[in-house]
Write an enzyme that holds these catalytic residues in place. Structure first.
Site, PDB file in Angstrom:
ATOM      1  N   ASN A 209       0.844  -1.195   0.000  1.00 43.75           N
ATOM      2  CA  ASN A 209       0.000   0.000   0.000  1.00 43.75           C
ATOM      3  C   ASN A 209       0.880   1.244   0.000  1.00 43.75           C
ATOM      4  O   ASN A 209       2.097   1.153   0.066  1.00 43.75           O
ATOM      5  CB  ASN A 209      -0.976  -0.018   1.182  1.00 43.75           C
ATOM      6  CG  ASN A 209      -0.257   0.011   2.516  1.00 43.75           C
ATOM      7  OD1 ASN A 209       0.415   0.979   2.848  1.00 43.75           O
ATOM      8  ND2 ASN A 209      -0.385  -1.083   3.278  1.00 43.75           N
ATOM      9  N   LYS A 288       8.158 -18.310  -8.834  1.00 49.20           N
ATOM     10  CA  LYS A 288       7.490 -17.197  -9.521  1.00 49.20           C
ATOM     11  C   LYS A 288       6.333 -17.712 -10.375  1.00 49.20           C
ATOM     12  O   LYS A 288       6.481 -18.668 -11.145  1.00 49.20           O
ATOM     13  CB  LYS A 288       8.526 -16.477 -10.390  1.00 49.20           C
ATOM     14  CG  LYS A 288       8.004 -15.191 -10.968  1.00 49.20           C
ATOM     15  CD  LYS A 288       9.055 -14.527 -11.830  1.00 49.20           C
ATOM     16  CE  LYS A 288       8.389 -13.487 -12.711  1.00 49.20           C
ATOM     17  NZ  LYS A 288       9.195 -13.145 -13.866  1.00 49.20           N
ATOM     18  N   PRO A 304      -4.466 -10.822  11.411  1.00 47.55           N
ATOM     19  CA  PRO A 304      -4.882 -10.432  12.763  1.00 47.55           C
ATOM     20  C   PRO A 304      -4.863  -8.907  12.887  1.00 47.55           C
ATOM     21  O   PRO A 304      -4.072  -8.243  12.218  1.00 47.55           O
ATOM     22  CB  PRO A 304      -3.819 -11.061  13.662  1.00 47.55           C
ATOM     23  CG  PRO A 304      -2.653 -11.331  12.790  1.00 47.55           C
ATOM     24  CD  PRO A 304      -3.178 -11.533  11.400  1.00 47.55           C
ATOM     25  N   ASP A 305      -5.723  -8.377  13.730  1.00 51.13           N
ATOM     26  CA  ASP A 305      -5.741  -6.940  13.990  1.00 51.13           C
ATOM     27  C   ASP A 305      -4.790  -6.677  15.160  1.00 51.13           C
ATOM     28  O   ASP A 305      -5.090  -6.999  16.312  1.00 51.13           O
ATOM     29  CB  ASP A 305      -7.164  -6.472  14.313  1.00 51.13           C
ATOM     30  CG  ASP A 305      -7.248  -4.957  14.367  1.00 51.13           C
ATOM     31  OD1 ASP A 305      -6.351  -4.324  14.973  1.00 51.13           O
ATOM     32  OD2 ASP A 305      -8.203  -4.403  13.805  1.00 51.13           O
ATOM     33  N   ILE A 306      -3.640  -6.104  14.846  1.00 51.28           N
ATOM     34  CA  ILE A 306      -2.583  -5.923  15.858  1.00 51.28           C
ATOM     35  C   ILE A 306      -3.069  -5.008  16.977  1.00 51.28           C
ATOM     36  O   ILE A 306      -2.937  -5.310  18.161  1.00 51.28           O
ATOM     37  CB  ILE A 306      -1.310  -5.341  15.198  1.00 51.28           C
ATOM     38  CG1 ILE A 306      -0.850  -6.262  14.060  1.00 51.28           C
ATOM     39  CG2 ILE A 306      -0.209  -5.147  16.226  1.00 51.28           C
ATOM     40  CD1 ILE A 306       0.237  -5.679  13.177  1.00 51.28           C
TER      41      ILE A 306
END
Ligand code: CTP
Length: 398
Positions: A209, A288, A304-306
């Site tokens: 991102n 690849k 997971p949501d840290i």
């Protein structure tokens, strides 16, 4: 102890107290500081460079025109490297050189070239100390913002009794240590996540991102400036590590989760600025992927949501989250704060007209906590980080 990882340049000049500088170096190293000793030529008459080298693990420097040393770290780089310069002992002659702004050897040049604070611990015969010339030089150094530590009074190496002895190494150490632990967050152990994550697809591709990490690195710096002991868990980022901050580099969300959960329970404050990927490819191809098929499907699974996991720790740290929203900024952010059970949330308007956000150098935040909120208007990210840290500090102390 926030002397940890600090860059201390210890300048040793030529007086009998030079042997005591070895003990000072040892105390600084023991506190976790990184110590570079620079000796004047005359200091070498009193103590060997090897002594300091053995204590600090760094080659002692003394010569301004040493091409090998200059190639490794030039004197200007060395001057920039330092967070603090300590001249101990400082002879009458060296004090005179400093007062005049002379740059005739490596140490005096560094004193001129550094932007770091300079602490001076004079050591000389009492008569030399009380001479009007020395006193005028000391006044000049004070006017220039140098901090003078000592001298102490007592019996001198020459048999005289009076002021001029260098302060004991432990006293110099305490004064220096105090300089680094005086902020509003002294003693607070803080953990910050920053930057993007990379979720591997195959050995050469990933889902990433646009997060630059700038906001998180600025917060780490602002926390450290307030005396906190800061660990920064960073996703891939080219940004330099703020001085005094311990950095752990990670790539994927799971790695970041691991790194954070290992230390979070021992922290007092957790600030989650990282743009963590919500999903990762279910399987990572070991070689690849070739473009043989006309279309490809990829199954993603939740990461997971840290932040939520840290907030759920039984006696966990004070938690601060970030929320990037494009609309209903305040309402969505407050809902997020309550859902993740965190103490404070900083909402970030990332809609196209806002001007702040991901790769920008500026940002604005709307900060919310139980029963209160504050708007921090658009400004540079470091300035904004300092304002946010001020708010966090108030809440922690309340
Ligand atoms: N965060 C985290 N771990 C994750 C995802 C997010 O620690 N796996 C943290 C971010 O660092 C940030 C906050 O949570 O502090 C932002 O969460 P965000 O992803 O925006 O919220 P979500 O609850 O996933 O909501 P949304 O539906 O808006 O994505």
């Amino acid at each position: 102890m926030s002397l940890a990882n600090r860059h201390i340049l210890l300048g040793v000049t030529g007086g009998i107290a030079a042997y005591k500088a070895a003990e000072l170096a040892r105390l600084l190293v023991k506190a976790g500081a990184r110590v570079q000793v620079v000796m004047t030529r005359s200091a070498g008459e009193f103590i060997g460079a090897m002594t300091f080298q053995a204590i600090t693990g760094k080659e002692t420097r003394s010569d301004l025109f040493d091409s090998a040393h200059e190639a490794a770290m030039g004197h200007i780089e060395l001057a920039r490297w330092a967070d603090l310069v300590i001249i101990a002992p400082a002879t009458a002659n060296f004090i005179a050189l400093m007062a005049r702004g002379s740059a005739n050897d490596l140490l005096s040049t560094l004193c001129l070239a550094t932007a770091a604070p300079v602490v001076v611990a004079p050591a000389m015969n009492r008569q030399m100390w009380s001479d009007p010339a020395t006193q005028a030089n000391i006044e000049t150094l004070q006017e220039h913002g140098r901090l003078i530590l000592g001298p102490a009074a007592g019996e001198q190496a020459c048999g005289d009794v009076g002021p001029g002895r260098m302060l004991e190494p432990a006293d110099i150490f305490d004064a220096v240590n105090g300089m680094f632990t005086s902020g509003a967050l002294a003693g607070v152990r803080a953990l910050v996540t920053a930057g993007p994550t990379r979720e591997a697809i195959d050995p050469v591709r990933f889902i990433g991102n646009r997060s630059s990490g700038k906001m998180g690195f600025a917060i780490a710096q602002a926390l450290e400036e307030q005396g906190a002991e800061v660990t920064l868990v960073a996703g891939p980022s080219q940004l330099p590590t703020p001085s005094g901050v311990t950095r752990i580099d990670v790539e994927a969300a799971l790695e970041m989760h691991n790194a954070v959960m290992q230390i979070a329970a021992d922290c007092d404050l957790f600030v989650a600025t990282a743009a963590v990927a919500d999903y990762r490819p279910e399987t990572v191809a070991s070689s690849k992927i070739k473009k043989t098929a006309e279309s490809q499907e990829m199954r993603l699974v939740r990461n997971p949501d840290i932040l939520a996991d840290v907030a759920a720790l039984a006696s966990g740290p004070f938690t601060v989250g970030f929320a990037a929203e494009t609309d209903n900024v305040v309402a969505y952010a407050d809902e997020k704060r309550q859902r993740k059970c965190i103490d404070m949330i900083a909402a970030n308007d990332v809609s196209s007209q806002s001007g702040g956000g991901f790769d920008s150098d500026e940002n604005a935040l709307h900060v919310l906590w139980e029963g209160g909120q504050q708007e921090l208007p658009m400004t540079g990210k470091l300035r904004l980080a300092r304002q946010l840290v001020e708010l966090i500090s108030q809440k922690i102390h309340a």
